[in-house]
Scaffold this motif. Structure first.
Motif, PDB file in Angstrom:
ATOM      1  N   SER A 168      -9.950  26.698  24.230  1.00 42.66           N
ATOM      2  CA  SER A 168     -11.029  27.430  24.881  1.00 42.66           C
ATOM      3  C   SER A 168     -10.787  27.532  26.387  1.00 42.66           C
ATOM      4  O   SER A 168     -10.989  28.585  26.988  1.00 42.66           O
ATOM      5  N   TRP A 169     -10.346  26.438  26.997  1.00 44.06           N
ATOM      6  CA  TRP A 169     -10.045  26.463  28.431  1.00 44.06           C
ATOM      7  C   TRP A 169      -8.953  27.471  28.751  1.00 44.06           C
ATOM      8  O   TRP A 169      -9.033  28.179  29.746  1.00 44.06           O
ATOM      9  N   ARG A 170      -7.907  27.535  27.904  1.00 41.22           N
ATOM     10  CA  ARG A 170      -6.833  28.497  28.157  1.00 41.22           C
ATOM     11  C   ARG A 170      -7.378  29.927  28.186  1.00 41.22           C
ATOM     12  O   ARG A 170      -6.913  30.760  28.951  1.00 41.22           O
ATOM     13  N   HIS A 171      -8.368  30.172  27.369  1.00 43.79           N
ATOM     14  CA  HIS A 171      -8.977  31.509  27.300  1.00 43.79           C
ATOM     15  C   HIS A 171      -9.993  31.716  28.430  1.00 43.79           C
ATOM     16  O   HIS A 171      -9.898  32.665  29.190  1.00 43.79           O
ATOM     17  N   ALA A 172     -10.970  30.816  28.530  1.00 46.57           N
ATOM     18  CA  ALA A 172     -12.098  31.009  29.443  1.00 46.57           C
ATOM     19  C   ALA A 172     -11.775  30.698  30.901  1.00 46.57           C
ATOM     20  O   ALA A 172     -12.401  31.255  31.800  1.00 46.57           O
ATOM     21  N   TYR A 173     -10.820  29.811  31.152  1.00 51.08           N
ATOM     22  CA  TYR A 173     -10.555  29.365  32.524  1.00 51.08           C
ATOM     23  C   TYR A 173      -9.259  29.922  33.085  1.00 51.08           C
ATOM     24  O   TYR A 173      -8.768  29.457  34.105  1.00 51.08           O
ATOM     25  N   ARG A 174      -8.689  30.924  32.430  1.00 49.85           N
ATOM     26  CA  ARG A 174      -7.398  31.455  32.882  1.00 49.85           C
ATOM     27  C   ARG A 174      -7.459  32.033  34.295  1.00 49.85           C
ATOM     28  O   ARG A 174      -6.433  32.114  34.971  1.00 49.85           O
ATOM     29  N   ASN A 175      -8.642  32.432  34.753  1.00 52.95           N
ATOM     30  CA  ASN A 175      -8.782  32.935  36.128  1.00 52.95           C
ATOM     31  C   ASN A 175      -9.264  31.856  37.094  1.00 52.95           C
ATOM     32  O   ASN A 175      -9.497  32.138  38.263  1.00 52.95           O
ATOM     33  N   HIS A 176      -9.432  30.626  36.597  1.00 47.88           N
ATOM     34  CA  HIS A 176      -9.982  29.547  37.416  1.00 47.88           C
ATOM     35  C   HIS A 176      -9.006  28.388  37.624  1.00 47.88           C
ATOM     36  O   HIS A 176      -9.121  27.665  38.609  1.00 47.88           O
ATOM     37  N   LEU A 177      -8.100  28.191  36.689  1.00 46.80           N
ATOM     38  CA  LEU A 177      -7.145  27.088  36.765  1.00 46.80           C
ATOM     39  C   LEU A 177      -5.728  27.657  36.756  1.00 46.80           C
ATOM     40  O   LEU A 177      -5.487  28.718  36.174  1.00 46.80           O
ATOM     41  N   PRO A 178      -4.790  26.950  37.364  1.00 46.25           N
ATOM     42  CA  PRO A 178      -3.404  27.457  37.408  1.00 46.25           C
ATOM     43  C   PRO A 178      -2.816  27.663  36.008  1.00 46.25           C
ATOM     44  O   PRO A 178      -3.022  26.836  35.107  1.00 46.25           O
ATOM     45  N   ALA A 179      -2.084  28.758  35.846  1.00 45.09           N
ATOM     46  CA  ALA A 179      -1.452  29.066  34.556  1.00 45.09           C
ATOM     47  C   ALA A 179      -0.520  27.944  34.123  1.00 45.09           C
ATOM     48  O   ALA A 179      -0.454  27.615  32.927  1.00 45.09           O
ATOM     49  N   SER A 180       0.180  27.333  35.065  1.00 47.79           N
ATOM     50  CA  SER A 180       1.096  26.245  34.709  1.00 47.79           C
ATOM     51  C   SER A 180       0.333  25.056  34.140  1.00 47.79           C
ATOM     52  O   SER A 180       0.803  24.410  33.201  1.00 47.79           O
ATOM     53  N   TYR A 181      -0.836  24.764  34.698  1.00 50.77           N
ATOM     54  CA  TYR A 181      -1.649  23.665  34.170  1.00 50.77           C
ATOM     55  C   TYR A 181      -2.100  23.980  32.739  1.00 50.77           C
ATOM     56  O   TYR A 181      -1.983  23.139  31.842  1.00 50.77           O
ATOM     57  N   LEU A 182      -2.606  25.183  32.525  1.00 50.97           N
ATOM     58  CA  LEU A 182      -3.092  25.571  31.196  1.00 50.97           C
ATOM     59  C   LEU A 182      -1.962  25.600  30.171  1.00 50.97           C
ATOM     60  O   LEU A 182      -2.183  25.314  28.995  1.00 50.97           O
ATOM     61  N   ALA A 183      -0.762  25.925  30.600  1.00 54.95           N
ATOM     62  CA  ALA A 183       0.377  25.986  29.677  1.00 54.95           C
ATOM     63  C   ALA A 183       0.989  24.616  29.411  1.00 54.95           C
ATOM     64  O   ALA A 183       1.464  24.356  28.308  1.00 54.95           O
ATOM     65  N   GLU A 184       0.962  23.725  30.411  1.00 49.12           N
ATOM     66  CA  GLU A 184       1.748  22.504  30.311  1.00 49.12           C
ATOM     67  C   GLU A 184       0.949  21.212  30.185  1.00 49.12           C
ATOM     68  O   GLU A 184       1.432  20.259  29.578  1.00 49.12           O
ATOM     69  N   ARG A 185      -0.247  21.139  30.776  1.00 50.88           N
ATOM     70  CA  ARG A 185      -0.929  19.848  30.845  1.00 50.88           C
ATOM     71  C   ARG A 185      -2.306  19.788  30.203  1.00 50.88           C
ATOM     72  O   ARG A 185      -2.810  18.689  29.958  1.00 50.88           O
ATOM     73  N   VAL A 186      -2.942  20.919  29.983  1.00 54.18           N
ATOM     74  CA  VAL A 186      -4.340  20.875  29.550  1.00 54.18           C
ATOM     75  C   VAL A 186      -4.509  20.125  28.224  1.00 54.18           C
ATOM     76  O   VAL A 186      -5.448  19.355  28.064  1.00 54.18           O
ATOM     77  N   ASP A 187      -3.598  20.307  27.281  1.00 54.20           N
ATOM     78  CA  ASP A 187      -3.727  19.620  25.988  1.00 54.20           C
ATOM     79  C   ASP A 187      -3.747  18.105  26.161  1.00 54.20           C
ATOM     80  O   ASP A 187      -4.617  17.425  25.611  1.00 54.20           O
ATOM     81  N   ALA A 188      -2.795  17.584  26.926  1.00 54.42           N
ATOM     82  CA  ALA A 188      -2.709  16.136  27.129  1.00 54.42           C
ATOM     83  C   ALA A 188      -3.918  15.606  27.892  1.00 54.42           C
ATOM     84  O   ALA A 188      -4.471  14.559  27.542  1.00 54.42           O
ATOM     85  N   ASP A 189      -4.358  16.325  28.928  1.00 58.26           N
ATOM     86  CA  ASP A 189      -5.500  15.869  29.716  1.00 58.26           C
ATOM     87  C   ASP A 189      -6.775  15.825  28.897  1.00 58.26           C
ATOM     88  O   ASP A 189      -7.504  14.833  28.916  1.00 58.26           O
ATOM     89  N   VAL A 190      -7.047  16.885  28.167  1.00 57.07           N
ATOM     90  CA  VAL A 190      -8.284  16.936  27.378  1.00 57.07           C
ATOM     91  C   VAL A 190      -8.227  15.918  26.237  1.00 57.07           C
ATOM     92  O   VAL A 190      -9.211  15.240  25.942  1.00 57.07           O
ATOM     93  N   SER A 191      -7.073  15.773  25.619  1.00 55.11           N
ATOM     94  CA  SER A 191      -6.921  14.767  24.561  1.00 55.11           C
ATOM     95  C   SER A 191      -7.171  13.363  25.107  1.00 55.11           C
ATOM     96  O   SER A 191      -7.848  12.550  24.470  1.00 55.11           O
ATOM     97  N   ASP A 192      -6.660  13.087  26.293  1.00 48.91           N
ATOM     98  CA  ASP A 192      -6.867  11.785  26.913  1.00 48.91           C
ATOM     99  C   ASP A 192      -8.348  11.548  27.213  1.00 48.91           C
ATOM    100  O   ASP A 192      -8.875  10.455  26.966  1.00 48.91           O
TER     101      ASP A 192
END
Length: 169
Positions: A24-48
């Motif tokens: 959902s963050w990758r979709h809804a926050y794509r204009n708010h968070l860096p693309a590199s973060y959404l592609a590389e780190r968001v899964d690990a951060d949210v899972s943690d």
């Protein structure tokens, strides 16, 4: 129309909740968070984050599961410590506009009223006009804008609040 059931989340739901939130963050926050973060780190951060949550008895965490498949369609989490703060409402981006978010929010309002709460609040990223429209339709009123931290990134967020929790339709 998608058939689904809403129930209280259990700890074994948390990995699926984290996955849905990251999607959902990758979709809804794509204009708010860096693309590199959404592609590389968001899964690990949210899972943690979800692996460390300590849900208290007064908190409300609900999931919507598709009937038959049991796939997760959406979830909502509310921390009542002591005031009702709606921290998350996320639905599968591919299955929005099916009433799932509205049904989750209505059930949250019922649970909160049952616990004696009369008001609740949440924050929406500035520029997320779809979320503002959604919460306004549910009776929230826009409040102040403030700076928040979202996984290490500063963002501007607008407070949305319910001074009186709405009754279910």
């Amino acid at each position: 129309m998608i058939q689904y059931q809403i129930r209280t989340a259990i700890r074994s739901d948390f990995p699926a909740i984290a996955q849905l939130q990251a999607n959902s963050w990758r979709h809804a926050y794509r204009n708010h968070l860096p693309a590199s973060y959404l592609a590389e780190r968001v899964d690990a951060d949210v899972s943690d984050i979800w692996s460390r949550y300590k849900i208290k008895p007064q908190d409300v965490v609900l999931v919507a599961r598709e009937t038959g498949t049991q796939s997760l369609l959406g979830f909502v989490s509310v921390w009542c410590r002591p005031n009702a703060f709606i921290d998350n409402l996320h639905c599968d981006p591919a299955k929005t506009s099916n009433g799932i978010g509205t049904a989750l929010m209505q059930m949250v309002f019922n649970r909160l009223r049952d616990q004696g709460h009369h008001r609740a609040w949440l924050s929406v990223l500035v520029g997320n006009s779809g979320a503002v429209r959604f919460y306004t339709r549910l009776g929230a009123r826009p409040g102040m804008v403030r700076r928040e931290d979202l996984c290490g990134f500063p963002v501007e967020a607008q407070i949305m609040q319910w001074e009186h929790l709405p009754l279910s339709e």
